[in-house]
Design a protein around this motif. Structure first.
Motif, short mmCIF file in Angstrom:
data_model
loop_
_atom_site.label_atom_id
_atom_site.label_comp_id
_atom_site.label_asym_id
_atom_site.label_seq_id
_atom_site.Cartn_x
_atom_site.Cartn_y
_atom_site.Cartn_z
N LEU A 29 0.82 -1.21 0.00
CA LEU A 29 0.00 0.00 0.00
C LEU A 29 0.86 1.26 0.00
O LEU A 29 0.53 2.25 -0.68
N GLU A 30 1.95 1.24 0.75
CA GLU A 30 2.87 2.39 0.73
C GLU A 30 3.49 2.54 -0.66
O GLU A 30 3.62 3.65 -1.18
N MET A 31 3.87 1.44 -1.29
CA MET A 31 4.42 1.47 -2.64
C MET A 31 3.38 2.04 -3.61
O MET A 31 3.69 2.87 -4.46
N ASP A 32 2.15 1.58 -3.46
CA ASP A 32 1.07 2.05 -4.32
C ASP A 32 0.85 3.56 -4.18
O ASP A 32 0.46 4.23 -5.13
N ASN A 49 5.32 5.84 -1.85
CA ASN A 49 6.24 6.00 -0.73
C ASN A 49 7.22 4.82 -0.72
O ASN A 49 7.17 3.95 0.15
N VAL A 50 8.13 4.82 -1.70
CA VAL A 50 9.07 3.72 -1.89
C VAL A 50 10.01 3.57 -0.70
O VAL A 50 10.31 2.45 -0.27
N ALA A 51 10.48 4.68 -0.16
CA ALA A 51 11.43 4.64 0.96
C ALA A 51 10.83 3.92 2.16
O ALA A 51 11.51 3.17 2.86
N PRO A 75 11.68 -1.30 3.31
CA PRO A 75 11.99 -2.10 4.51
C PRO A 75 10.81 -2.96 4.97
O PRO A 75 11.01 -4.04 5.52
N LEU A 76 9.61 -2.49 4.75
CA LEU A 76 8.44 -3.29 5.11
C LEU A 76 8.38 -4.56 4.27
O LEU A 76 8.09 -5.65 4.77
#
Length: 170
Positions: free
Chosen positions: A155-158, A161-163, A167-168
Protein backbone atom coordinates in the motif's frame (compact mmCIF):
# COMPACT_ATOMS: atom_id res chain seq x y z
CA UNK A 1 -40.85 -16.66 11.29
CA UNK A 2 -39.63 -14.16 13.88
CA UNK A 3 -37.64 -12.26 11.27
CA UNK A 4 -40.67 -12.08 8.97
CA UNK A 5 -42.74 -10.64 11.80
CA UNK A 6 -40.10 -7.99 12.50
CA UNK A 7 -40.06 -7.04 8.81
CA UNK A 8 -43.87 -6.85 8.77
CA UNK A 9 -43.79 -4.54 11.79
CA UNK A 10 -41.15 -2.35 10.04
CA UNK A 11 -38.63 -3.04 12.81
CA UNK A 12 -36.23 -4.69 10.38
CA UNK A 13 -35.52 -3.48 6.85
CA UNK A 14 -34.83 -5.86 3.95
CA UNK A 15 -32.32 -4.84 1.31
CA UNK A 16 -32.34 -7.11 -1.72
CA UNK A 17 -30.15 -5.06 -4.05
CA UNK A 18 -26.38 -4.80 -3.96
CA UNK A 19 -24.42 -1.56 -4.25
CA UNK A 20 -24.33 -2.05 -8.02
CA UNK A 21 -28.16 -2.06 -8.12
CA UNK A 22 -28.28 -5.71 -9.14
CA UNK A 23 -30.47 -8.18 -7.22
CA UNK A 24 -28.55 -9.85 -4.41
CA UNK A 25 -29.16 -12.09 -1.45
CA UNK A 26 -31.46 -10.33 0.99
CA UNK A 27 -29.75 -8.46 3.80
CA UNK A 28 -31.56 -7.50 6.98
CA UNK A 29 -30.84 -4.54 9.20
CA UNK A 30 -32.43 -2.86 12.16
CA UNK A 31 -33.61 0.69 11.93
CA UNK A 32 -30.87 2.81 13.52
CA UNK A 33 -32.91 3.70 16.61
CA UNK A 34 -33.67 0.03 17.25
CA UNK A 35 -30.03 -0.94 16.68
CA UNK A 36 -28.94 1.64 19.26
CA UNK A 37 -31.57 0.39 21.72
CA UNK A 38 -30.47 -3.23 21.21
CA UNK A 39 -26.84 -2.27 21.73
CA UNK A 40 -27.75 -0.44 24.94
CA UNK A 41 -29.57 -3.53 26.21
CA UNK A 42 -26.57 -5.73 25.37
CA UNK A 43 -24.30 -3.40 27.33
CA UNK A 44 -26.69 -3.39 30.31
CA UNK A 45 -26.88 -7.19 30.29
CA UNK A 46 -23.09 -7.57 30.14
CA UNK A 47 -23.24 -9.44 26.84
CA UNK A 48 -21.90 -6.69 24.55
CA UNK A 49 -18.28 -7.86 24.55
CA UNK A 50 -19.24 -11.44 23.72
CA UNK A 51 -21.47 -10.20 20.91
CA UNK A 52 -18.70 -8.03 19.52
CA UNK A 53 -16.27 -10.94 19.58
CA UNK A 54 -18.77 -13.16 17.73
CA UNK A 55 -19.27 -10.41 15.17
CA UNK A 56 -15.51 -9.97 14.76
CA UNK A 57 -14.92 -13.70 14.43
CA UNK A 58 -17.67 -14.02 11.81
CA UNK A 59 -16.08 -11.25 9.71
CA UNK A 60 -12.61 -12.69 10.22
CA UNK A 61 -13.93 -15.96 8.80
CA UNK A 62 -15.54 -14.09 5.90
CA UNK A 63 -12.24 -12.33 5.10
CA UNK A 64 -10.42 -15.68 5.13
CA UNK A 65 -12.95 -17.11 2.67
CA UNK A 66 -12.63 -14.02 0.48
CA UNK A 67 -8.88 -14.48 0.01
CA UNK A 68 -9.38 -17.40 -2.38
CA UNK A 69 -12.61 -15.96 -3.73
CA UNK A 70 -10.99 -12.70 -4.83
CA UNK A 71 -8.68 -14.66 -7.13
CA UNK A 72 -11.01 -17.43 -8.30
CA UNK A 73 -13.87 -17.89 -10.71
CA UNK A 74 -16.30 -16.15 -8.32
CA UNK A 75 -14.18 -13.05 -7.85
CA UNK A 76 -16.94 -10.67 -8.98
CA UNK A 77 -19.18 -12.05 -6.23
CA UNK A 78 -16.46 -11.77 -3.57
CA UNK A 79 -15.42 -8.23 -4.46
CA UNK A 80 -19.07 -7.13 -4.34
CA UNK A 81 -19.58 -8.99 -1.07
CA UNK A 82 -16.63 -7.31 0.62
CA UNK A 83 -17.83 -3.95 -0.65
CA UNK A 84 -21.27 -4.59 0.88
CA UNK A 85 -19.70 -5.66 4.16
CA UNK A 86 -17.21 -2.79 4.35
CA UNK A 87 -18.92 -1.07 7.30
CA UNK A 88 -19.18 -4.35 9.21
CA UNK A 89 -15.51 -5.08 8.49
CA UNK A 90 -14.61 -1.64 9.83
CA UNK A 91 -16.62 -2.34 12.99
CA UNK A 92 -14.84 -5.68 13.42
CA UNK A 93 -11.47 -3.95 13.04
CA UNK A 94 -12.49 -1.25 15.51
CA UNK A 95 -13.70 -3.71 18.10
CA UNK A 96 -10.52 -5.74 17.72
CA UNK A 97 -8.45 -2.59 18.24
CA UNK A 98 -10.46 -1.68 21.36
CA UNK A 99 -10.33 -5.21 22.81
CA UNK A 100 -7.19 -5.66 24.98
CA UNK A 101 -7.11 -9.31 23.93
CA UNK A 102 -7.92 -8.68 20.26
CA UNK A 103 -4.51 -7.74 18.84
CA UNK A 104 -3.98 -11.09 17.08
CA UNK A 105 -7.40 -10.92 15.45
CA UNK A 106 -6.80 -7.30 14.45
CA UNK A 107 -3.50 -8.27 12.84
CA UNK A 108 -5.04 -11.19 10.95
CA UNK A 109 -8.08 -9.24 9.76
CA UNK A 110 -6.08 -6.19 8.68
CA UNK A 111 -3.66 -8.39 6.74
CA UNK A 112 -6.46 -10.32 5.05
CA UNK A 113 -8.04 -7.08 3.79
CA UNK A 114 -4.86 -5.72 2.18
CA UNK A 115 -5.78 -6.68 -1.39
CA UNK A 116 -9.30 -5.30 -0.93
CA UNK A 117 -7.96 -1.93 0.24
CA UNK A 118 -5.48 -1.74 -2.62
CA UNK A 119 -7.83 -2.71 -5.44
CA UNK A 120 -10.79 -0.67 -4.18
CA UNK A 121 -8.75 2.47 -3.61
CA UNK A 122 -8.78 2.53 0.19
CA UNK A 123 -5.00 2.59 0.60
CA UNK A 124 -4.96 5.32 3.28
CA UNK A 125 -7.54 3.47 5.35
CA UNK A 126 -5.65 0.20 4.94
CA UNK A 127 -2.37 1.79 5.96
CA UNK A 128 -4.01 3.14 9.11
CA UNK A 129 -5.46 -0.21 10.12
CA UNK A 130 -2.27 -2.12 9.29
CA UNK A 131 -0.13 0.33 11.29
CA UNK A 132 -2.50 0.04 14.26
CA UNK A 133 -2.50 -3.76 14.02
CA UNK A 134 1.29 -4.01 13.82
CA UNK A 135 1.70 -1.58 16.74
CA UNK A 136 -0.67 -3.55 18.97
CA UNK A 137 0.58 -7.06 18.16
CA UNK A 138 3.67 -8.77 19.45
CA UNK A 139 6.73 -8.28 17.25
CA UNK A 140 7.40 -12.03 17.13
CA UNK A 141 7.39 -13.60 13.66
CA UNK A 142 4.09 -15.06 12.47
CA UNK A 143 2.25 -15.57 9.20
CA UNK A 144 -0.25 -12.86 10.18
CA UNK A 145 2.56 -10.39 10.92
CA UNK A 146 4.30 -11.19 7.63
CA UNK A 147 1.03 -10.68 5.74
CA UNK A 148 0.37 -7.35 7.45
CA UNK A 149 3.92 -6.11 6.80
CA UNK A 150 3.64 -7.19 3.16
CA UNK A 151 0.34 -5.39 2.61
CA UNK A 152 1.53 -2.28 4.43
CA UNK A 153 4.55 -2.24 2.11
CA UNK A 154 2.38 -2.80 -0.96
CA UNK A 155 0.00 0.00 0.00
CA UNK A 156 2.87 2.39 0.73
CA UNK A 157 4.42 1.47 -2.64
CA UNK A 158 1.07 2.05 -4.32
CA UNK A 159 1.00 5.52 -2.75
CA UNK A 160 4.49 6.25 -4.10
CA UNK A 161 6.24 6.00 -0.73
CA UNK A 162 9.07 3.72 -1.89
CA UNK A 163 11.43 4.64 0.96
CA UNK A 164 8.89 3.45 3.54
CA UNK A 165 7.74 0.45 1.47
CA UNK A 166 11.14 -1.15 0.88
CA UNK A 167 11.99 -2.10 4.51
CA UNK A 168 8.44 -3.29 5.11
CA UNK A 169 8.55 -5.57 2.07
CA UNK A 170 12.05 -6.82 2.94
Amino acid sequence: ELLSRLVTKSMVVVDSRGEDGEPSDPRYRFLETLREYAEQKLVESGEAEAGRRRHRDWYLDLAEQAIDGMEGAEQKHWWARLELERDNLRMALGWSAADPGGSDELLRLAGLLGRFWMVRGFAREGIGWLEAALASAEASPSAARAGALNWLGELEMDNGNVARARPLLE
